[in-house]
Design an enzyme around this catalytic site. Structure first.
Site, short mmCIF file in Angstrom:
data_model
loop_
_atom_site.label_atom_id
_atom_site.label_comp_id
_atom_site.label_asym_id
_atom_site.label_seq_id
_atom_site.Cartn_x
_atom_site.Cartn_y
_atom_site.Cartn_z
N ASP A 41 42.33 41.46 42.78
CA ASP A 41 41.10 41.08 43.62
C ASP A 41 41.20 39.69 44.37
OD1 ASP A 41 40.43 43.55 43.31
OD2 ASP A 41 38.69 43.34 41.82
N SER A 89 33.63 46.13 36.74
CA SER A 89 32.64 46.95 37.60
C SER A 89 31.57 46.22 38.26
CB SER A 89 32.01 48.34 36.88
OG SER A 89 33.12 49.35 36.46
N GLY A 101 39.90 51.78 38.07
CA GLY A 101 39.36 53.06 38.28
C GLY A 101 40.21 54.00 38.84
N GLU A 159 40.24 38.01 40.19
CA GLU A 159 40.41 38.66 38.76
C GLU A 159 41.28 40.03 38.77
OE1 GLU A 159 37.15 41.73 37.62
OE2 GLU A 159 36.22 40.23 38.69
N ASN A 162 42.49 43.60 37.36
CA ASN A 162 42.01 44.76 36.29
C ASN A 162 43.29 45.60 35.96
OD1 ASN A 162 38.96 45.28 37.70
ND2 ASN A 162 40.23 44.74 39.40
N TYR A 213 30.62 52.20 43.90
CA TYR A 213 30.72 53.54 43.38
C TYR A 213 29.87 54.53 43.96
CZ TYR A 213 33.07 51.64 39.40
OH TYR A 213 34.07 50.98 38.50
N GLU A 224 30.69 50.35 31.37
CA GLU A 224 31.41 51.08 32.15
C GLU A 224 31.85 52.48 31.53
OE1 GLU A 224 34.46 48.90 34.47
OE2 GLU A 224 34.07 47.40 32.82
N ARG A 279 45.50 46.13 39.38
CA ARG A 279 44.97 46.00 40.67
C ARG A 279 44.38 44.55 40.42
NH1 ARG A 279 40.22 48.30 41.21
NH2 ARG A 279 39.27 46.34 42.20
#
Length: 288
Positions: free
Chosen positions: A239, A132, A258, A252, A254, A198, A7, A237
């Site tokens: 998910d 990612s 990002g 999961e 984070n 992305y 990443e 964050r």
């Protein structure tokens, strides 16, 4: 920013955006872009008030950098070393979440000794400790499983095979002890993969997500509870997959989400009324 994980490029984009915001906030900023030898940055980092951790992936997000910073008494943004290590490990974080009575799709860890004929389809195959969506595949039948496992092993020595849940992809940002507006992600591909994540135009985003008020309240409450169960700090964050029956399954978390032009946490913060510079300011303040 930077680092040597898969990443790296995403981290550099995050770092550049954060640098610009910090300068606009009036801070003196020292960019630190390293590859492998993060320990060579010690003298530079010790001279700062706080390190803004804009790393993603292994080393920068798995507790390694965090433990080193803690050992050297250097303040930094984001979760501490224990929480970072736990959250980067999808198998262990899912176990913790399930042990605390939250839903997460059934899964098992696949190592090179397992027999892939035991897998039920459809399923998700992904590296156990990677972000990612690198090495992520959705597999409908046994013909594709070996290639998917081989791909995932390129990114980690452990591969997680997870039951596929058909539903809506949603994500919940946490900032300073409060959940942000929920974002729904509708990718152009069957999965929210690297390209969809992305590449502008490869996903549609709805913020706030169109949800029943009670359901929205419950998802936000549980997101904050999971954040706290995993002992995260400052911001992060989570998910989820929301199925057709109103069940939401944790996928999961984070701990260093990002911060690019297509990133989800800034999108949610903006819906809350926080511009990007204000979000960065809030992260620095809560970390201090």
């Amino acid at each position: 920013m930077g680092g040597s994980s898969a990443e790296r490029e995403v981290s550099i984009k995050t770092g550049r955006a954060v640098i610009k915001a910090c300068e606009e906030l009036g801070h003196e900023v020292i960019p630190v872009d390293f590859y492998d030898d993060y320990q060579s940055t010690l003298t530079t980092l010790k001279a700062t008030d706080i390190v803004f951790n804009a790393l993603h992936g292994t080393t920068g997000e798995d507790g390694t950098i965090q433990l080193w910073l803690e050992d050297n008494n250097i303040p930094f943004t984001g979760s501490d070393s224990d929480s970072s290590k736990l959250c980067m490990n999808k198998d262990k974080s899912k176990k913790t979440v399930r042990d605390n009575n939250f839903l997460t799709p059934d899964w098992f860890l696949f190592d090179r000794e397992n027999d892939s004929s035991q897998v039920d389809f459809p399923c998700i195959v992904k590296p156990n400790a990677q972000g990612s969506t690198f090495g992520l595949s959705m597999i409908d039948n046994k013909e594709g499983i070996k290639d998917a496992i081989t791909l995932a092993f390129k990114y980690d020595s452990d591969v997680l095979i997870e039951k596929y849940i058909n539903g809506r992809e949603i994500t919940v940002g946490i900032l300073d002890g409060r959940p942000l507006p929920i974002v729904e992600i509708i990718p152009k591909h069957s999965l929210y993969d690297y390209e969809c994540k992305y590449s502008p135009g490869m996903s549609e985003y709805f913020c706030p997500a169109k949800l029943d008020k009670d359901l929205e309240h419950n998802i936000k409450k549980d997101s904050l509870d999971i954040f706290n169960v995993l002992k995260c700090r400052g911001y992060g964050r989570l998910d989820f997959i929301l199925d057709n029956h109103g069940n939401y399954y944790f996928l999961e978390i984070n701990t260093l989400p990002g911060m690019t032009s297509t990133s989800l946490l800034p999108m949610a913060a903006k819906e809350q009324g926080l511009m990007f510079e204000e979000l960065i300011d809030a992260i620095i303040r809560v970390s201090i």
